[in-house]
Design an enzyme around this catalytic site. Structure first.
Site, mmCIF file in Angstrom:
data_model
loop_
_atom_site.group_PDB
_atom_site.id
_atom_site.type_symbol
_atom_site.label_atom_id
_atom_site.label_comp_id
_atom_site.label_asym_id
_atom_site.label_seq_id
_atom_site.Cartn_x
_atom_site.Cartn_y
_atom_site.Cartn_z
ATOM 1 C CB ALA A 12 -1.125 -0.083 1.208
ATOM 2 N NE ARG A 17 11.979 5.332 2.495
ATOM 3 C CZ ARG A 17 12.050 4.273 3.168
ATOM 4 N NH1 ARG A 17 13.404 3.834 3.884
ATOM 5 N NH2 ARG A 17 11.073 3.114 3.616
ATOM 6 C CD GLN A 84 -2.114 0.895 5.283
ATOM 7 O OE1 GLN A 84 -1.398 0.521 4.351
ATOM 8 N NE2 GLN A 84 -1.615 0.948 6.365
ATOM 9 N N GLY A 154 15.295 -2.149 10.159
ATOM 10 C CA GLY A 154 14.926 -2.222 11.654
ATOM 11 C C GLY A 154 16.026 -3.089 12.225
ATOM 12 C CG ASN A 236 13.302 1.242 1.229
ATOM 13 O OD1 ASN A 236 12.045 0.794 1.036
ATOM 14 N ND2 ASN A 236 14.068 0.638 1.626
HETATM 15 C C1 UD1 Z 1 10.256 -2.174 6.893
HETATM 16 C C2 UD1 Z 1 10.727 -2.595 8.353
HETATM 17 C C3 UD1 Z 1 12.080 -2.855 8.800
HETATM 18 C C4 UD1 Z 1 12.810 -3.731 7.903
HETATM 19 C C5 UD1 Z 1 12.555 -3.325 6.441
HETATM 20 C C6 UD1 Z 1 13.055 -4.309 5.216
HETATM 21 C C7 UD1 Z 1 8.460 -1.670 9.613
HETATM 22 C C8 UD1 Z 1 8.034 -0.792 10.716
HETATM 23 N N1 UD1 Z 1 9.925 -1.637 9.319
HETATM 24 O O1 UD1 Z 1 11.142 -0.784 7.064
HETATM 25 O O2 UD1 Z 1 12.208 -3.259 10.022
HETATM 26 O O3 UD1 Z 1 14.046 -3.572 8.007
HETATM 27 O O4 UD1 Z 1 11.117 -3.273 5.949
HETATM 28 O O5 UD1 Z 1 12.885 -3.795 4.182
HETATM 29 O O6 UD1 Z 1 7.679 -2.718 9.229
HETATM 30 N N2 UD1 Z 1 3.718 -0.501 3.602
HETATM 31 C C9 UD1 Z 1 2.173 -0.733 3.467
HETATM 32 N N3 UD1 Z 1 1.284 0.273 4.175
HETATM 33 C C10 UD1 Z 1 1.894 1.196 5.251
HETATM 34 C C11 UD1 Z 1 3.287 1.124 5.014
HETATM 35 C C12 UD1 Z 1 4.058 0.358 4.293
HETATM 36 O O7 UD1 Z 1 1.242 -1.379 2.897
HETATM 37 O O8 UD1 Z 1 1.375 2.139 5.678
HETATM 38 C C13 UD1 Z 1 4.011 -1.584 2.685
HETATM 39 C C14 UD1 Z 1 5.141 -0.738 1.520
HETATM 40 O O9 UD1 Z 1 4.235 -0.846 0.589
HETATM 41 C C15 UD1 Z 1 6.243 -1.811 1.378
HETATM 42 C C16 UD1 Z 1 6.187 -2.352 2.772
HETATM 43 O O10 UD1 Z 1 5.222 -2.309 3.310
HETATM 44 O O11 UD1 Z 1 5.879 -2.978 0.509
HETATM 45 C C17 UD1 Z 1 7.482 -2.041 3.833
HETATM 46 O O12 UD1 Z 1 7.228 -0.716 3.907
HETATM 47 P P1 UD1 Z 1 8.484 0.270 3.938
HETATM 48 O O13 UD1 Z 1 8.054 1.859 4.030
HETATM 49 O O14 UD1 Z 1 9.421 -0.025 2.779
HETATM 50 O O15 UD1 Z 1 9.188 -0.155 5.168
HETATM 51 P P2 UD1 Z 1 10.638 -0.145 5.617
HETATM 52 O O16 UD1 Z 1 10.933 1.428 6.125
HETATM 53 O O17 UD1 Z 1 11.707 -0.316 4.281
HETATM 54 CA CA CA Z 2 11.302 -1.299 2.448
#
Ligand code: UD1
Ligand code: CA
Length: 468
Positions: A12, A17, A84, A154, A236
């Site tokens: 979602a 970035r 979402q 993380g 990212n």
């Molecule tokens: C996330 C992890 C981090 C990990 C990293 C690995 C969390 C809080 N952090 O961080 O610990 O090391 O991935 O790549 O989970 N997404 C949604 N809805 C949202 C936010 C994100 O669907 O509200 C989806 C994004 O589209 C993506 C995935 O979740 O596919 C991860 O989101 P992203 O923002 O890339 O997380 P990271 O900061 O990379």
């Molecule tokens: Ca990510």
């Protein structure tokens, strides 16, 4: 030990970035969307295991584009979408899945995967599941890996009792030095998700609901450290996208070389993940071969050709700097140099398209030749017909497109135009410089140019009349 699993792919996010307008999950990497790779791995894991499995994809930012993607997916029956509404973090995304697809609560396990990790395969899913299966006391496992560049990930904070995950933004300077990081791939007992998902708060630097909070030292959870970071490389930024894109293409070209495809300079060829090339083919430097292009055996593609969504049969020869899009080229045909084939074109076996020839939505029979400087649009040209230099099918009358039909063994002299709709039969002969407006039956000779006037000795007089 239960045997059903809901596979939730989080897609979602906007991908802030990336600085692009496309949702990150639909960014193209070696010709396929990031989401395609993860879905492929999930489907493979589901098929290979004896588990009852279903895929739920959480969509949000520009969800209509993800719905379009879903519409055209060949295995959409096995895939459901959840929405979402606001991107409030990964835990909120998982909540959205259970809200929209409540039957996912009935699966024994929940596998969570991110859509931005295209190098993931069913192997990592299998390994993670094996660990979960072995120890029935576990409520969840998280895939982790060590990296020299932990920035953005993380961090895995281990202590005697267990581990927890701290996001980069919330980590202390000491914690930031930790090199074991979270991949964001987890398998969790759905009962554990049910117990704790609702309790996760957004009291952190990002004010987001972190899914990583499902893992706390008090819970029976395990960090499963994988030996290589490569399968988990997350995308990212556009730089990370370019790096992973390159990894996929380099691997693809290596595989093709093992299978007998010759690349004169493998570093200078750009090939999409789904392209197929047969053994004994040679690809010169500077070529871009995209989409679902299929190239047969013994094909020669010279320098700087751009080929997308084409089918090129055995023995064909694509000469330098040609542009081919959605075209079919049959056995031993020759195209170019500097030719353009547009969608809907089929070039017959042994046929020849020469330099500066554009062909659109047309079919050329076996051995037909259009060797120089021509435009062939909406036409059907029969076997062994020979089209001279500078031929134009005038297919557009300003409002509509019309068809041209030319039979087999017909000869068309240089600098002719045919005004479509028009039919020229077999074994016909059209004299050079003709503008053909009426049908020409088989076996006929047609000439349509004005009579020449020659005045002997009049050249000087003519020039004099021009001078004042
Ligand atoms: C996330 C992890 C981090 C990990 C990293 C690995 C969390 C809080 N952090 O961080 O610990 O090391 O991935 O790549 O989970 N997404 C949604 N809805 C949202 C936010 C994100 O669907 O509200 C989806 C994004 O589209 C993506 C995935 O979740 O596919 C991860 O989101 P992203 O923002 O890339 O997380 P990271 O900061 O990379
Ligand atoms: Ca990510």
């Amino acid at each position: 030990m239960g045997n059903s699993i809901g596979i939730v792919i989080l897609a979602a996010g906007k991908g802030t970035r990336m600085k692009t307008d496309t949702p990150k999950a639909l960014s193209l990497c070696a010709g396929k969307t990031l989401l395609d790779y993860v879905v492929h791995a999930a489907l493979k894991f589901a098929k290979d295991s004896s588990l009852t499995a279903e895929i739920g994809i959480v969509v949000g930012h520009r969800k209509e584009l993800l719905e379009e993607w879903w519409q055209t997916h060949s295995e959409r029956e096995a895939i459901k979408l959840a929405w979402q509404k606001e991107q409030n973090g990964t835990a909120d995304a998982l909540k959205a899945c259970f809200n929209d697809l409540p039957h996912f609560w009935d699966y024994d396990y929940t596998l969570v995967a991110c859509a931005d990790t295209p190098l993931i395969s069913e192997n990592e899913f299998n390994e993670l599941f094996e660990v979960m299966k072995k120890d029935s006391t576990l409520v969840g496992v998280a895939a982790t890996f060590e990296t020299e560049k932990p920035t953005g990930y993380g961090r895995i904070i281990q202590d005697k009792k267990g581990f927890q995950i701290v996001e980069e933004k919330d980590a202390s300077e000491m914690q930031k030095k930790i090199q074991e990081v979270n991949s964001a791939f987890y398998i969790i007992k759905t009962s554990h998700v049910k117990e704790v998902l609702g309790q996760i708060s957004n009291k952190n630097k990002s004010n987001e609901f972190y899914l990583t909070d499902l893992f706390q030292t008090d819970y029976a959870v395990k960090a499963v450290k994988f030996p290589s970071e490569t399968p988990f490389l997350g995308i990212n930024t556009l730089e990370q996208l370019a790096n992973v894109d390159k990894l996929i293409r380099t691997k693809k070209i290596k595989r093709m070389m093992i299978d007998g495809v010759r690349f004169l300079n493998p570093d200078q060829v750009y090939i999409d993940a789904d392209v197929v090339i047969g053994p004994g083919s040679t690809i010169y430097p500077g070529c871009t071969i995209l989409g679902k292009t299929k190239i047969g055996a013994g094909v020669l593609v010279e320098s700087n050709c751009f080929i997308t969504h084409c089918s090129i049969a055995d023995g064909a020869h694509i000469l330098a700097s040609s542009y081919l899009e959605g075209a079919i080229v049959l056995e031993d045909a020759t195209i170019g140099p500097m030719a353009r084939l547009r969608p809907g074109t089929e070039i017959g076996p042994d046929a020849k398209i020469g330099n500066f020839v554009e062909v659109k939505k047309s079919k050329l029979g076996r051995g037909a030749k259009v060797s120089h400087l021509s435009y062939i649009g909406d036409a059907d040209i029969g076997e062994n017909s020979n089209i001279g230099c500078g031929f134009i099918t005038c297919n557009y009358d300003g409002a509509n497109k019309h068809k041209t039909k030319i039979g087999s063994n017909t000869f068309i002299g240089s600098d002719c135009q045919v005004i479509a709709p028009i039919e020229i039969g077999n074994d016909a002969f059209i004299a050079a410089g003709s503008t053909i407006t009426k049908n020409v039956p088989s076996g006929s000779f047609a000439l349509a140019r004005s009579q020449q006037i020659t005045k002997e000795g009049a050249a000087k007089k003519f020039l004099k009349s021009k001078k004042t």
